[in-house]
Design a protein around this motif. Structure first.
Motif, PDB file in Angstrom:
ATOM      1  N   GLU A 266      40.673  43.735  55.516  1.00 33.42           N
ATOM      2  CA  GLU A 266      39.806  43.700  54.333  1.00 33.42           C
ATOM      3  C   GLU A 266      40.603  44.010  53.068  1.00 33.42           C
ATOM      4  OE1 GLU A 266      35.936  43.256  52.586  1.00 33.42           O
ATOM      5  OE2 GLU A 266      36.700  42.864  54.594  1.00 33.42           O
ATOM      6  N   GLY A 267      40.508  43.115  52.083  1.00 31.08           N
ATOM      7  CA  GLY A 267      41.205  43.319  50.812  1.00 31.08           C
ATOM      8  C   GLY A 267      42.575  42.686  50.756  1.00 31.08           C
ATOM      9  N   ALA A 268      43.095  42.230  51.901  1.00 30.48           N
ATOM     10  CA  ALA A 268      44.469  41.742  51.898  1.00 30.48           C
ATOM     11  C   ALA A 268      44.612  40.394  51.208  1.00 30.48           C
ATOM     12  CB  ALA A 268      44.987  41.635  53.334  1.00 30.48           C
ATOM     13  N   VAL A 269      43.552  39.587  51.230  1.00 33.60           N
ATOM     14  CA  VAL A 269      43.678  38.243  50.673  1.00 33.60           C
ATOM     15  C   VAL A 269      43.992  38.287  49.187  1.00 33.60           C
ATOM     16  CG1 VAL A 269      42.414  36.113  50.205  1.00 33.60           C
ATOM     17  CG2 VAL A 269      42.208  37.230  52.420  1.00 33.60           C
ATOM     18  N   GLU A 270      43.307  39.143  48.451  1.00 35.94           N
ATOM     19  CA  GLU A 270      43.492  39.160  47.014  1.00 35.94           C
ATOM     20  C   GLU A 270      44.518  40.192  46.552  1.00 35.94           C
ATOM     21  OE1 GLU A 270      38.902  39.010  46.473  1.00 35.94           O
ATOM     22  OE2 GLU A 270      39.809  38.350  44.604  1.00 35.94           O
ATOM     23  N   VAL A 271      44.908  41.080  47.436  1.00 37.12           N
ATOM     24  CA  VAL A 271      45.836  42.129  47.029  1.00 37.12           C
ATOM     25  C   VAL A 271      47.237  41.861  47.554  1.00 37.12           C
ATOM     26  CG1 VAL A 271      46.307  44.606  47.150  1.00 37.12           C
ATOM     27  CG2 VAL A 271      43.953  43.791  46.956  1.00 37.12           C
ATOM     28  N   ALA A 272      47.335  41.615  48.840  1.00 39.85           N
ATOM     29  CA  ALA A 272      48.653  41.398  49.436  1.00 39.85           C
ATOM     30  C   ALA A 272      48.465  40.693  50.751  1.00 39.85           C
ATOM     31  CB  ALA A 272      49.364  42.737  49.651  1.00 39.85           C
ATOM     32  N   GLY A 273      49.552  40.117  51.247  1.00 33.19           N
ATOM     33  CA  GLY A 273      49.509  39.560  52.589  1.00 33.19           C
ATOM     34  C   GLY A 273      49.644  38.058  52.636  1.00 33.19           C
ATOM     35  N   LEU A 274      49.049  37.324  51.675  1.00 30.70           N
ATOM     36  CA  LEU A 274      49.179  35.876  51.664  1.00 30.70           C
ATOM     37  C   LEU A 274      50.330  35.469  50.745  1.00 30.70           C
ATOM     38  CD1 LEU A 274      45.506  34.567  51.561  1.00 30.70           C
ATOM     39  CD2 LEU A 274      47.084  34.591  53.482  1.00 30.70           C
ATOM     40  N   PRO A 275      50.931  34.319  51.000  1.00 33.51           N
ATOM     41  CA  PRO A 275      52.075  33.894  50.184  1.00 33.51           C
ATOM     42  C   PRO A 275      51.656  33.268  48.857  1.00 33.51           C
ATOM     43  CG  PRO A 275      51.673  32.299  51.912  1.00 33.51           C
ATOM     44  CD  PRO A 275      50.722  33.439  52.159  1.00 33.51           C
ATOM     45  N   PHE A 276      50.443  33.545  48.379  1.00 35.21           N
ATOM     46  CA  PHE A 276      50.022  33.037  47.078  1.00 35.21           C
ATOM     47  C   PHE A 276      49.054  34.028  46.435  1.00 35.21           C
ATOM     48  CE2 PHE A 276      47.575  30.757  50.398  1.00 35.21           C
ATOM     49  CZ  PHE A 276      46.324  31.323  50.202  1.00 35.21           C
ATOM     50  N   GLN A 277      48.967  33.918  45.113  1.00 33.82           N
ATOM     51  CA  GLN A 277      48.008  34.702  44.342  1.00 33.82           C
ATOM     52  C   GLN A 277      46.760  33.862  44.117  1.00 33.82           C
ATOM     53  OE1 GLN A 277      49.372  35.461  40.397  1.00 33.82           O
ATOM     54  NE2 GLN A 277      47.544  36.606  39.758  1.00 33.82           N
ATOM     55  N   ILE A 278      45.604  34.517  44.088  1.00 34.11           N
ATOM     56  CA  ILE A 278      44.353  33.806  43.838  1.00 34.11           C
ATOM     57  C   ILE A 278      43.817  34.215  42.470  1.00 34.11           C
ATOM     58  CG2 ILE A 278      41.975  33.433  44.600  1.00 34.11           C
ATOM     59  CD1 ILE A 278      42.892  34.067  47.421  1.00 34.11           C
ATOM     60  N   VAL A 279      43.526  33.210  41.645  1.00 37.87           N
ATOM     61  CA  VAL A 279      42.908  33.445  40.334  1.00 37.87           C
ATOM     62  C   VAL A 279      41.533  32.790  40.372  1.00 37.87           C
ATOM     63  CG1 VAL A 279      43.080  33.147  37.848  1.00 37.87           C
ATOM     64  CG2 VAL A 279      45.162  33.435  39.224  1.00 37.87           C
ATOM     65  N   ASP A 280      40.498  33.590  40.243  1.00 37.81           N
ATOM     66  CA  ASP A 280      39.131  33.119  40.446  1.00 37.81           C
ATOM     67  C   ASP A 280      38.501  32.719  39.112  1.00 37.81           C
ATOM     68  OD1 ASP A 280      36.629  32.556  41.330  1.00 37.81           O
ATOM     69  OD2 ASP A 280      36.326  34.434  42.406  1.00 37.81           O
ATOM     70  N   HIS A 281      38.316  31.402  38.889  1.00 39.69           N
ATOM     71  CA  HIS A 281      37.667  30.882  37.681  1.00 39.69           C
ATOM     72  C   HIS A 281      36.323  30.241  38.010  1.00 39.69           C
ATOM     73  CE1 HIS A 281      40.818  31.783  34.903  1.00 39.69           C
ATOM     74  NE2 HIS A 281      41.716  31.012  35.479  1.00 39.69           N
ATOM     75  N   ARG A 282      35.757  30.565  39.169  1.00 38.25           N
ATOM     76  CA  ARG A 282      34.456  29.986  39.495  1.00 38.25           C
ATOM     77  C   ARG A 282      33.409  30.432  38.468  1.00 38.25           C
ATOM     78  NH1 ARG A 282      33.899  31.885  45.603  1.00 38.25           N
ATOM     79  NH2 ARG A 282      34.865  33.715  44.624  1.00 38.25           N
ATOM     80  N   GLY A 283      32.661  29.475  37.990  1.00 36.27           N
ATOM     81  CA  GLY A 283      31.650  29.761  36.972  1.00 36.27           C
ATOM     82  C   GLY A 283      32.172  29.718  35.548  1.00 36.27           C
TER      83      GLY A 283
END
Length: 749
Positions: A558-575
């Motif tokens: 939990e929390g790893a997707v947006e904080v650490a762990g994946l080889p990319f950063q996510i920038v959320d512009h939905r909406g």
């Protein structure tokens, strides 16, 4: 990966907690399995505390016992008619050995899987009656044998049926029909398989338990995947005790060939090492030999048959892999088959005795019912069906009995035959039936987590505590636990062809452990911090008792997707409608765009950034784009293509079809259509078949990614199955887009 179902909080009564002791999670497991009192727990854990139901609770039992007494006293010729799977083999061996022990004159017959199939067949039955048999006892078969029973009765021969399969609308006119399905669903004998039912007949005849026969009962219970509750669980507990000290020559030799230590035999070893060997004999050879093997006291005969069984088992393994590969190849060639709620595949060279194993494997792979058929030229198609939780495959076949020549089975498995020309009709009909049922059944694979355990607590002592709940199986699954927040420290491919993985993991305290992931070769591995679902076991490897932690599934912590762990950063512009692609290109010259206004799904290449502009129709489309681009940054937008409404979809789709007819010589490149329509390729194929059924166009050729269209025909009427398929695919896309809008970013990857 699966959706994890978190452990439901439970309260363990103090008395129960004191009874089971440490670790406390064992008490929680018992409560979740319905053992909320010390009395219920003691009965569950200790067979000496359990009081089995009376055998005469089974309807027809007293009448059958009386007839058997008469036959034995008069030295009548008795014949046992069995079935060729392990349940049938063990049922036959049990009845034969028990009746011979009572000095009955008894013979037996198991039909050939290849030439006769399941059931009681009059030509073979005639040969038995011509030999002077005056009493027939069926086991694991017969509950639908109306014609055969009537024929036997016409010749003055009584028939006692012992079976456990689904009841027909009307029972055969047998002397007695013993079937636990005739009992209420909550009766303690209701879940018995064929061998358990046959055992009850001998138990009633003897007036007491016959523990010397329970090794055979244990084999049949596990092989037939019986629901291990009430008496079925009790019989397996007792049967395992007997099996670990069996005097049967054949079984002792089988343990040697399988390199099993008899004294520590488990239900899992029966399921994966013993039952497949015996099944191989029935699938590829003569199952009558299995009865000889299980009852003989002749050492040389036992050794000879053991060698034959090993040969058949090796051939079984080879054919399973060949047929499995061929079935997967069919699905690769025609991906539209995967749009159906049931898979129906066939081939003229598939071995009828093997396809059931492969059907079961495919059902697990694709989480839907599977029917595999062998279609030799000039013969009826014969096959096996395997199901998934929530779908009664025999009931589904019953609804379409008009399409079949023969069928029979139980909830999770069935056999069937039909004329080859009716296979497409059966596929469409079953798809409709199963789809209706799936409206009430979760189609996404789930995994029940029984509790979270720190890595350092996964010890042989912990496994010993868990195994107090054994034997495990249907109705009492081996508990799956999970450990949180791990890092992958090493991996090694093992097995022939690197099919399996041995993985080393470490928690934040520095505790390390090795896990085995069966068939994990080629599967994606976690990056960063993750949780692992596992099943702990003790194994005997090269004579040494070892702890084995089996990797079942993983998910990002939990929390790893947006904080650490994946080889990319996510920038959320939905909406956020203020963001433009030009702004993003100013930061990333090699920006790749998924969706409108670029229609660029097929143009994607490597880039430092990926803009998910239009909501994709499925997680697979999103995952494929990420795999191609390998971005450092992903920008999430949520523009809706507004093409999930059937009317809007068809209006645009028909415009593209018209363009293909006028400008592309009728050639439709399915991936391009899918990108332009912001839908899956399966949806495009379904729409093409729908417009063909309407008479708008004709499909003249299908070749890989291309479908060639011809001119219109006379207007037709849409096939209801085609309409249902297209509507379902559009609905699924709409549901995923709704999920995309509301889900947290970390749950989209």
């Amino acid at each position: 990966m699966k959706t994890w179902l978190e452990p439901a909080p439970v309260t363990v009564p103090d008395e129960l907690a004191q009874l089971v002791g440490h670790p406390p999670i064992i008490g929680e497991l018992l409560v979740r399995r319905g053992m909320e009192t010390t009395g219920a727990a003691r009965e569950y854990l200790d067979p000496d505390r359990y009081r089995p139901a009376s055998a005469v609770d089974l309807r027809g039992m007293e009448r059958a016992v009386e007839r058997l007494y008469t036959a034995i006293n008069r030295q009548e010729k008795i014949a046992v008619w069995g079935d060729f799977d392990v349940d049938g083999q063990t049922s036959t061996a049990l009845l034969v050995s028990a009746l011979r022990g009572l000095h009955a004159e008894v013979s037996y017959y198991i039909p050939s899987r290849q030439s006769e199939g399941h059931g009681v067949h009059i030509p073979s039955l005639t040969r038995l009656l011509d030999m002077g048999v005056t009493l027939i006892i069926t086991c694991d078969t017969g509950i639908s044998a109306h014609e055969a029973v009537d024929y036997a009765q016409s010749r003055g021969v009584d028939v006692i049926i012992t079976d456990h399969h689904h009841l027909p609308p009307e029972l055969p006119r047998a002397f007695a029909a013993i079937n636990p399905q005739r009992l209420p669903a909550d009766h303690r004998l209701h879940t018995l398989p064929g061998v358990g039912t046959a055992y009850q007949l001998i138990r009633a005849l003897a007036g007491d338990e016959r523990r010397d026969l329970l090794d055979l009962v244990a084999l049949g219970l596990v092989a037939d995947v019986a629901l291990l509750v009430n008496d079925a669980r009790y019989l397996l507990q007792r049967g395992l005790e007997q099996l670990r000290h069996t005097e049967r020559l054949g079984l002792r030799l089988l343990f040697e060939h399988a390199k099993l230590e008899a004294g520590r035999l488990t239900e899992e070893q029966i399921g994966f090492a013993i039952a497949p060997r015996l099944n191989a004999l029935g699938r590829l050879g003569d199952a009558n030999l299995a009865v000889d093997f299980l009852t003989t006291t002749d050492t040389e005969l036992a050794r000879t048959l053991a060698v034959q069984i090993e040969g058949y088992n090796a051939e079984r393994k080879l054919q399973v892999e060949q047929i499995y590969g061929a079935a997967q190849a069919q699905l690769e060639r025609d991906r539209s088959l995967l749009d159906s709620s049931v898979l129906v595949l066939h081939h003229p060279q598939w071995t009828g005795g093997i396809i059931g194993i492969v059907a079961n494997r495919l059902a697990e792979d694709y989480n839907r019912p599977v029917i595999l058929l062998t279609t030799p030229p000039g013969q009826p198609a014969r096959g096996s069906a395997r199901s998934v939780a929530g779908i009664d495959i025999t009931e589904a076949l019953t609804e379409h009995r008009d399409l079949l020549l023969t069928f029979g089975g139980h909830t999770m498995a069935a056999g069937l035959s039909l004329t080859p020309e009716r296979i497409p009709d059966l596929r469409r009909a079953l798809a409709r039936t199963v789809s209706k049922t799936l409206g009430h059944v979760a189609t996404t694979p789930t995994l029940t987590i029984e509790g979270y355990v720190p890595l350092e607590q996964i010890t042989p002592e912990f496994v010993a505590a868990v195994e107090r709940l054994a034997p495990f199986g249907a109705g009492n699954p081996a508990p799956t636990f999970a450990v949180r927040d791990l890092a992958l420290k090493g991996q090694t491919s093992i097995g022939r062809g690197g099919d399996h993985l041995r993985l080393t993991v470490e928690d934040r305290a520095g505790t390390a452990a090795r896990l085995i992931w069966w068939n994990g070769g080629g599967q994606p591995l976690p990056v960063g911090r993750f949780d692992v679902a596992f099943v702990p076991r003790m194994t005997d490897y090269k004579g040494e008792r070892q702890l084995q932690i089996e990797w079942i599934d993983w998910r990002l912590t939990e929390g790893a997707v947006e904080v650490a762990g994946l080889p990319f950063q996510i920038v959320d512009h939905r909406g956020d409608r203020a963001i433009t692609l030009d702004q993003l290109r100013a930061e990333h010259a090699d920006l790749q765009v998924l969706g409108e206004p670029e229609f660029s799904r097929l143009k994607l290449g490597r880039g430092s950034a990926l803009a998910v502009w239009t909501i994709p129709p499925s997680p697979e489309v999103l995952a494929a784009a990420v795999k191609i681009v390998e971005p450092q940054v992903i920008y999430l937008m949520d523009h809706d293509p507004e093409l999930d409404d059937q009317e809007k979809f068809l209006r645009r789709f028909l415009g593209l079809v018209k363009h293909a007819l006028t400008a592309k010589a009728g050639v439709v490149h399915v991936p391009t259509f899918a990108a332009l329509m912001a839908h899956r390729e399966a949806t495009i194929r379904a729409a093409l078949e729908w417009v063909e059924s309407m008479g708008v166009v004709s499909i003249t050729e299908k070749s890989g990614d291309e479908v060639t269209l011809g001119g219109s025909r006379q207007n037709g009427t849409a096939d209801p199955a085609q309409t249902e398929r297209m509507t379902r695919l559009l609905t699924e896309a709409a549901a995923y887009r709704a999920h995309f809008r509301r889900a947290t970013a970390r749950h989209l990857f």
